[in-house]
Design an enzyme around this catalytic site. Structure first.
Site, short mmCIF file in Angstrom:
data_model
loop_
_atom_site.label_atom_id
_atom_site.label_comp_id
_atom_site.label_asym_id
_atom_site.label_seq_id
_atom_site.Cartn_x
_atom_site.Cartn_y
_atom_site.Cartn_z
N LYS A 56 26.34 4.13 -30.34
CA LYS A 56 25.09 4.19 -29.56
C LYS A 56 23.95 4.72 -30.41
CE LYS A 56 24.29 7.84 -26.72
NZ LYS A 56 22.98 8.45 -27.05
N ASN A 57 24.21 5.84 -31.09
CA ASN A 57 23.12 6.49 -31.81
C ASN A 57 22.69 5.74 -33.06
OD1 ASN A 57 23.07 8.41 -29.86
ND2 ASN A 57 23.89 10.07 -31.12
N CYS A 114 14.71 18.08 -20.83
CA CYS A 114 15.86 17.39 -20.26
C CYS A 114 16.96 18.41 -20.08
CB CYS A 114 16.30 16.23 -21.12
SG CYS A 114 17.16 16.75 -22.59
N ARG A 124 13.83 20.17 -26.18
CA ARG A 124 13.79 19.01 -27.07
C ARG A 124 12.37 18.51 -27.35
NH1 ARG A 124 19.04 15.32 -25.68
NH2 ARG A 124 18.79 14.68 -27.82
N ARG A 161 25.87 6.09 -19.97
CA ARG A 161 24.83 6.01 -21.01
C ARG A 161 25.47 5.90 -22.39
NH1 ARG A 161 21.77 10.92 -21.47
NH2 ARG A 161 21.26 9.78 -23.35
C1 UD1 Z 1 20.14 12.96 -31.89
C2 UD1 Z 1 21.25 12.25 -31.15
C3 UD1 Z 1 21.98 13.23 -30.25
C4 UD1 Z 1 22.46 14.44 -31.05
C5 UD1 Z 1 21.32 15.05 -31.86
C6 UD1 Z 1 21.79 16.15 -32.80
C7 UD1 Z 1 20.38 10.00 -30.91
C8 UD1 Z 1 19.83 8.95 -30.01
N1 UD1 Z 1 20.65 11.19 -30.34
O1 UD1 Z 1 19.21 13.44 -30.93
O2 UD1 Z 1 23.09 12.55 -29.65
O3 UD1 Z 1 22.97 15.42 -30.17
O4 UD1 Z 1 20.68 14.02 -32.66
O5 UD1 Z 1 22.80 15.69 -33.62
O6 UD1 Z 1 20.62 9.77 -32.08
N2 UD1 Z 1 13.54 19.28 -32.71
C9 UD1 Z 1 12.32 19.90 -32.79
N3 UD1 Z 1 11.21 19.11 -32.92
C10 UD1 Z 1 11.27 17.75 -32.98
C11 UD1 Z 1 12.53 17.12 -32.91
C12 UD1 Z 1 13.66 17.91 -32.78
O7 UD1 Z 1 12.23 21.12 -32.73
O8 UD1 Z 1 10.23 17.10 -33.11
C13 UD1 Z 1 14.76 20.10 -32.57
C14 UD1 Z 1 15.54 19.82 -31.28
O9 UD1 Z 1 15.01 20.53 -30.20
C15 UD1 Z 1 16.93 20.27 -31.64
C16 UD1 Z 1 17.01 19.91 -33.13
O10 UD1 Z 1 15.68 19.73 -33.58
O11 UD1 Z 1 17.03 21.67 -31.52
C17 UD1 Z 1 17.79 18.65 -33.42
O12 UD1 Z 1 17.33 17.59 -32.62
P1 UD1 Z 1 17.31 16.07 -33.12
O13 UD1 Z 1 18.19 15.96 -34.32
O14 UD1 Z 1 15.92 15.61 -33.22
O15 UD1 Z 1 18.02 15.35 -31.92
P2 UD1 Z 1 17.74 13.88 -31.39
O16 UD1 Z 1 17.29 13.01 -32.51
O17 UD1 Z 1 16.92 13.94 -30.15
#
Ligand code: UD1
Length: 419
Positions: free
Chosen positions: A22-23, A116, A121, A397
């Site tokens: 999925k990811n 969420c 996030r 999902r």
């Molecule tokens: C992706 C995965 C999810 C997984 C996560 C961490 C997808 C679709 N989803 O989510 O399944 O659990 O990686 O491995 O691939 N953060 C910030 N600012 C930002 C973006 C992120 O502070 O602009 C923080 C988030 O709050 C979190 C951390 O960075 O604490 C990691 O998040 P991130 O790696 O971005 O997760 P996703 O890409 O949303």
């Protein structure tokens, strides 16, 4: 709403085939926005999140078709650059359209995803990166708008490792003028898979899979055909199910190289693993050993496997300490596991001690997010009696036909369709 009913007790046995990731599929489907023409991807899983991204691409004017596991997207007609609230709120990954749209169309408007179930996030890293590349960012009425006639290469140092921000900016940088360096980039296999597809389109990306990715912008990209990599989290979930039920399962069509942290943690619990080129056989231990876990960005232990291991550790001899370092509020499954008789104490909102040795008893429970739902199903597999998991749309999902796959391994599990 559908429910899943599980009757515990049977050790899982047999073979199960892993679906496409999925990811990996989500950003790769979105990358079609960078080209004008027909792209196609195989091994795309049948999941709600994939439906959501297909809808979003169609909303923008792309023609999207699926035949079995193959999705074809014709982006020649893309003429809208807006991702509306109704689609984004269903799936946060919709934010991934921001970078590609600004890069190719010069403009994008995406609803802010908001909070969420698993914490705040934020998307600040996505926005800061695009700003550094010369985009003008405005936030208005719950939407973020980004505009740039042509993005410019920049050096971007992430202060947190983010999978989504790395993907968004890597896609944006493919069409920027000059060189972009992403430092402290995420190293997940899904990043490497996306870079592979972008390079096949004609992008110039080096270093994907390392903390520093260099992208030299090109003026246009060309359509491709590519296959989606196997889902390491789905594979890991079946591996845990096999181990905790004391079963013997071969998880087929997976990529063991992507699962080293999961494999070694399972071995610590006493399970016996045989690792092949594209399969892992898991034989469960007589009694699960307690282990400590600390989630971390790849290649560390994945946060997306934390809930499933917690379900397994309720069966361990002795106490295990689980520390969640990626997301705040990612222990919402704890209260449901406790309703099934698990002994778990949470300190702050990031450390859980699982006391283990628990005979779980079946109960009606509520799924609260994707991986939490999987942990409740796993708990149901070892619980005494019947567990009814409500709100299974979370599960849909991210897990393709999970009940059918578990039935194939001998589990007593069925889906009750909402009338
Ligand atoms: C992706 C995965 C999810 C997984 C996560 C961490 C997808 C679709 N989803 O989510 O399944 O659990 O990686 O491995 O691939 N953060 C910030 N600012 C930002 C973006 C992120 O502070 O602009 C923080 C988030 O709050 C979190 C951390 O960075 O604490 C990691 O998040 P991130 O790696 O971005 O997760 P996703 O890409 O949303």
């Amino acid at each position: 709403m559908d429910k899943i009913v599980v009757n515990g007790g049977a050790p899982l046995r047999g073979k199960v085939t892993v679906s496409g990731s999925k990811n990996a599929a989500l950003p790769i489907l979105v990358s079609s926005l960078l080209v004008s023409g027909k792209v196609s991807f195989t091994n795309v899983p049948h999941l709600m999140d994939i439906q959501s991204i297909k809808k979003l691409l169609a909303e923008m004017g792309a023609e999207v078709h699926r035949k079995e596991d193959k999705v074809t997207i014709d982006t020649s007609g893309v003429n809208k650059v807006e991702a509306p609230y109704d689609l984004v709120r269903k799936m946060r990954a919709s934010i991934l359209v921001l970078g590609p749209l600004v890069a190719r169309m010069g403009k994008a408007k995406v609803s802010l995803p908001g909070g969420c179930a698993i914490g705040d996030r934020p998307i600040d890293l996505h926005l800061k990166g695009l700003e550094a590349m010369g985009a003008k960012i405005t936030l208005d009425h719950g939407y973020v708008e980004a505009e740039a006639p042509r993005l410019k290469g920049a050096r971007i140092v992430f202060d947190t490792v983010s999978v989504g921000a790395t993907e968004n900016l890597m896609m944006a940088a493919t069409l920027a003028e000059g060189k972009t360096i992403l430092s402290n980039a995420a190293r997940e296999p899904e990043i490497i898979a996306l870079a592979g597809v972008l390079n096949a389109m004609g992008a110039k990306i080096e270093g994907a899979g390392s903390p520093e990715i260099t992208i030299t912008g090109v003026s246009s990209l060309a359509p491709v055909e590519a296959a989606i990599i196997p889902d390491r989290i789905e594979a890991g979930t079946f591996m845990v199910a096999a181990a905790m039920t004391g079963g013997d399962v071969v998880v087929e069509r997976c990529e063991p190289r992507h699962m080293e942290a999961i494999i070694s943690k399972l071995e610590e619990t006493g399970a016996t693993l045989t690792v092949g080129e594209n399969f892992v056989r898991v034989v469960g231990p007589e009694k699960v050993k307690n282990v400590d876990i600390r989630t971390a960005p790849y290649p560390g232990f994945p946060t997306d496997m934390q809930a499933q291991f917690m379900a397994m550790l309720t069966q361990a001899k002795g106490a295990s300490v689980i520390q969640e370092t990626i997301f705040e509020n990612r222990f919402i499954h704890v209260s449901e596991l406790k309703r099934m008789g698990a002994h778990i104490v949470v300190k702050g909102n990031d450390v859980a001690t699982v006391k283990g040795n628990g005979g779980l008893s079946g109960a009606p429970v509520m799924a609260s997010d994707l991986r939490a739902s999987a942990s409740l199903i796993l708990a149901g597999l070892v619980a005494d009696g019947e567990t009814v998991v409500n709100r299974v749309y979370h599960l849909d999902r991210g897990y393709e036909h999970i009940e059918a796959k578990l039935q194939g391994l001998g589990a007593t599990i069925e889906r009750l369709h909402a009338s």
